[in-house]
Motif scaffolding. Structure first.
Motif, PDB file in Angstrom:
ATOM      1  N   GLY A  87       1.783   3.045 -10.836  1.00  0.00           N
ATOM      2  CA  GLY A  87       1.430   1.830 -10.112  1.00  0.00           C
ATOM      3  C   GLY A  87       1.649   0.573 -10.927  1.00  0.00           C
ATOM      4  O   GLY A  87       1.263  -0.518 -10.503  1.00  0.00           O
ATOM      5  N   ARG A  96      -2.897   4.142  -3.183  1.00  0.00           N
ATOM      6  CA  ARG A  96      -2.764   3.091  -4.185  1.00  0.00           C
ATOM      7  C   ARG A  96      -2.438   1.770  -3.499  1.00  0.00           C
ATOM      8  O   ARG A  96      -1.745   1.733  -2.478  1.00  0.00           O
ATOM      9  N   THR A  97      -2.960   0.679  -4.035  1.00  0.00           N
ATOM     10  CA  THR A  97      -2.618  -0.664  -3.572  1.00  0.00           C
ATOM     11  C   THR A  97      -1.999  -1.425  -4.734  1.00  0.00           C
ATOM     12  O   THR A  97      -2.595  -1.501  -5.815  1.00  0.00           O
ATOM     13  N   LYS A 124       0.838  -1.192   0.000  1.00  0.00           N
ATOM     14  CA  LYS A 124       0.000   0.000   0.000  1.00  0.00           C
ATOM     15  C   LYS A 124       0.878   1.249   0.000  1.00  0.00           C
ATOM     16  O   LYS A 124       1.918   1.293   0.659  1.00  0.00           O
TER      17      LYS A 124
END
Length: 647
Positions: A563, A525-526, A514
């Motif tokens: 990401g 964001r994960t 995370k």
């Protein structure tokens, strides 16, 4: 309840065996209240055959633990005694949960996870079998996953038996668990290494399918093993399919006869031959420059580990055997590389050598940190709740800090070199004056063990990760709690702060990473995509890339802006425990349970070099701020200092 033997204090009941006794979670007052497990045998049926049998098994278990407890995945026997007409067995506490409870929480396991379980347990079986012991009751309940590092431990040797030709032929009382124990064990009372291997296969089947072998045995006897594949949700890869099928053979003659046979089928088929002489100087090479592709590097490490396993029973300690075989294998690989690709010898302009080995910890070194001037190393270990300081130049121990009441899991030194921070199983964080050794303050707020710490480059912010599934942000100067991040569903085992001090990354046993901003409460964001626990996270020097390591033996590089995964680095043969970026941002170091440290070229994703020298899991690795040294800590109780100098 008063202290048992004036030493052991009972905390609570773990299990109740009815008329035969109980198992307690306890603490050892002679070892700073270290947790332990006490088994009490108090049969109510005095003078009966059942009482005698129970006492015999109890004594056998103590004997087996005394013989086998040297292995890190088998509990150590701490004491065995009689008090108030009861027998007591005291053993090491494995902090974790068994695989049956784990299965109940997650329902099933993926094939890759089953392979990882086999990698973890087959060497343990080889170890006990080489010492003439058959466990006879392998099942999910008797396998515990250590919450510290995910390693599996084999417990409950009460049913184990010394294996001899006489025992093998004897028809006696059957011991084991229906569904997991093979036909020859339940019907005839026979037990041999192949019997344990059947039980391991049945255990893997249960975890893979979620279907209980006991229920199948009740309905179909041993008929289910002939068509076990019908319970699969999806077909397995051929290697795992064939391996499980051979483990589950009803006919003992068709089954694997030893763990090493199964290990060979679990690893690639091309086995490197040892030199004809089988001799070596006994010197352990410090570095190995791998010139094979990354996939071949993975193969080399697997072969190395499995070869060491095969030698467990040959008379020497397994550490000595490890050194001997490691030298031979790496020598052979070097000869191959030198003859086939001489240009690759100068992959890096740095020459790396082992400068010093620091010894002083009684047990595993779990964390290391180096001061900004590179002169002082801080470390924490398993034996006592202490922190040690070392002179990096001389290797001499400077001082020992005491203050925590339980094991210290992680240490970190502030960028100004004035403050040492430590996190412990006692749920506290302590700040120390590095110059005086005096405790500055204690930070409280976590409700479980602190496992990870990170300090911002400006020295103003401290971030902590805990087994309470949270991340806390602290003002390092005042000790004030600024914010608590919640969102992970399992233990948080790694944290990192970006170079600009604005972003925090956390890795968890929930298999996610995370990303948090210090000014916001929720994760921005994960990052998912890992097949297993995230063990370590680290930011690149410019803050654009995040590296993450996992128990699935991979390192992933992530673009923080998008990401997206940039690249996956593969090469370690076991769990990666720690990663660190070099100060120039060009190199990543990774430490592993395969006992090696690897250096990676971040521009190409290629492995640069493998450092060998530790005799057990490398738990922690860090670069000195000037990039001229690499420091590693290990479960072999040592700290090693590797020097990087221009060629």
């Amino acid at each position: 309840m008063p202290l048992l033997r004036n030493r052991f204090r009972v905390i609570r009941v773990l299990s109740d065996e009815g008329g035969f006794g109980r198992t307690y979670l306890s603490e050892d007052t002679d070892k700073l209240n270290e947790r332990c497990v006490i088994k009490q045998l108090a049969p109510k049926f005095q003078g009966t055959w059942s009482q005698k049998k129970a006492m015999d098994l109890f004594a056998e278990e103590a004997k087996r633990l005394q013989e086998l407890g040297e292995h890190p995945q088998i509990p150590t026997l701490l004491a065995y005694f009689e008090q108030d007409n009861c027998l007591y067995l005291v053993q090491q506490f494995i902090n974790g949960q068994n695989l049956l409870k784990e299965l109940q929480q997650r329902k099933t396991y993926r094939p890759g996870e089953i392979q990882a379980i086999l990698y973890d347990l087959l060497p343990v079986l080889q170890f006990i079998h080489d010492r003439g012991v058959i466990h006879r009751d392998i099942k999910p309940e008797n396998i515990i996953r250590n919450r510290k590092d995910g390693r599996l431990s084999l417990i409950d040797f009460g049913s184990s038996k010394q294996f001899t030709a006489k025992v093998q032929k004897k028809i006696g009382t059957s011991i084991g668990s229906h569904g997991y124990s093979p036909l020859e064990q339940l019907r005839d009372g026979k037990a041999c290494p192949a019997s344990d291997l059947y039980a391991l296969g049945a255990t893997c089947f249960h975890l893979l399918t979620g279907t209980s072998p006991f229920q199948l045995w009740m309905e179909h006897g041993y008929g289910w093993v002939n068509d076990w594949r019908q319970y699969l949700r999806n077909p397995l890869i051929p290697e795992l399919d064939c391996l499980l099928d051979k483990l589950l053979k009803k006919d003992i003659q068709q089954r694997y006869q030893s763990a090493d046979e199964a290990i060979k089928d679990l690893t690639p088929k091309q086995i490197l031959a040892l030199p004809a002489s089988g001799q070596s100087s006994g010197k352990l090479p410090v570095t190995q420059t791998p010139l094979l592709p990354v996939k071949s590097t993975l193969f080399r490490n697997i072969v190395l580990v499995s070869t060491v396993i095969l030698l467990f029973g040959f008379g020497e300690t397994w550490y000595n055997q490890y050194r001997r075989v490691h030298t031979i294998l790496l020598s052979r690989l070097s000869q191959h590389h030198n003859s086939s690709d001489k240009s690759a010898l100068n992959i890096t302009s740095n020459n790396i050598f082992l400068a010093n080995t620091l010894k002083g910890h009684e047990k595993s070194v779990v964390s290391v940190s180096i001061s900004p001037d590179g002169k002082t190393i801080a470390s924490s270990g398993d034996a006592e709740p202490t922190i040690k300081l070392w002179n990096a130049a001389t290797g001499e121990e400077i001082s020992t800090y005491k203050g925590h009441s339980r094991r210290v899991n992680v240490v970190a030194i502030s960028p100004d070199g004035k403050t040492l921070v430590s996190g412990s199983d006692d749920k506290t964080i302590k700040l120390w004056n590095l110059a005086t050794g005096k405790e500055i303050r204690t930070l409280e707020g976590h409700s479980d063990s602190i496992q990870a710490l990170a300090i911002s480059l400006d020295g103003k912010t401290l971030v902590s990760g805990s087994d309470d599934n949270t991340i806390k942000v602290w003002n390092l100067a005042t000790g004030r709690l600024i914010r608590t991040f919640t969102g992970h569903t399992f233990w948080v085992r790694s944290v990192a702060i970006s170079p600009d001090g604005r972003t925090v990354a956390s890795g968890s046993f929930d298999k996610t990473i995370k990303i948090w901003q210090l000014g916001k409460e929720n994760a921005i964001r994960t990052l998912a995509g890992n097949a297993n626990t995230i063990t370590s996270v680290a930011f690149s020097l410019d803050g654009t890339i995040l590296a993450s390591a996992s128990r699935d033996r991979t390192i992933k590089l992530w673009d923080l802006a998008t990401g997206q995964e940039i690249r996956t680095l593969v090469g370690h043969a076991n769990t990666i425990t720690s990663i660190a970026f070099s100060p120039d941002g060009m190199t990543l170091a990774s430490a592993s349970r395969d006992r090696t440290i690897k250096l990676w070229n971040l521009a190409t994703g290629q492995e640069i070099r493998t450092l060998v020298g530790h005799a057990d899991t490398v738990t922690s690795v860090t670069f000195s701020p000037d990039g001229k040294a690499l420091v590693s800590g290990s479960e072999d109780n040592t700290i090693k200092i590797w020097r990087l100098s221009g060629e």
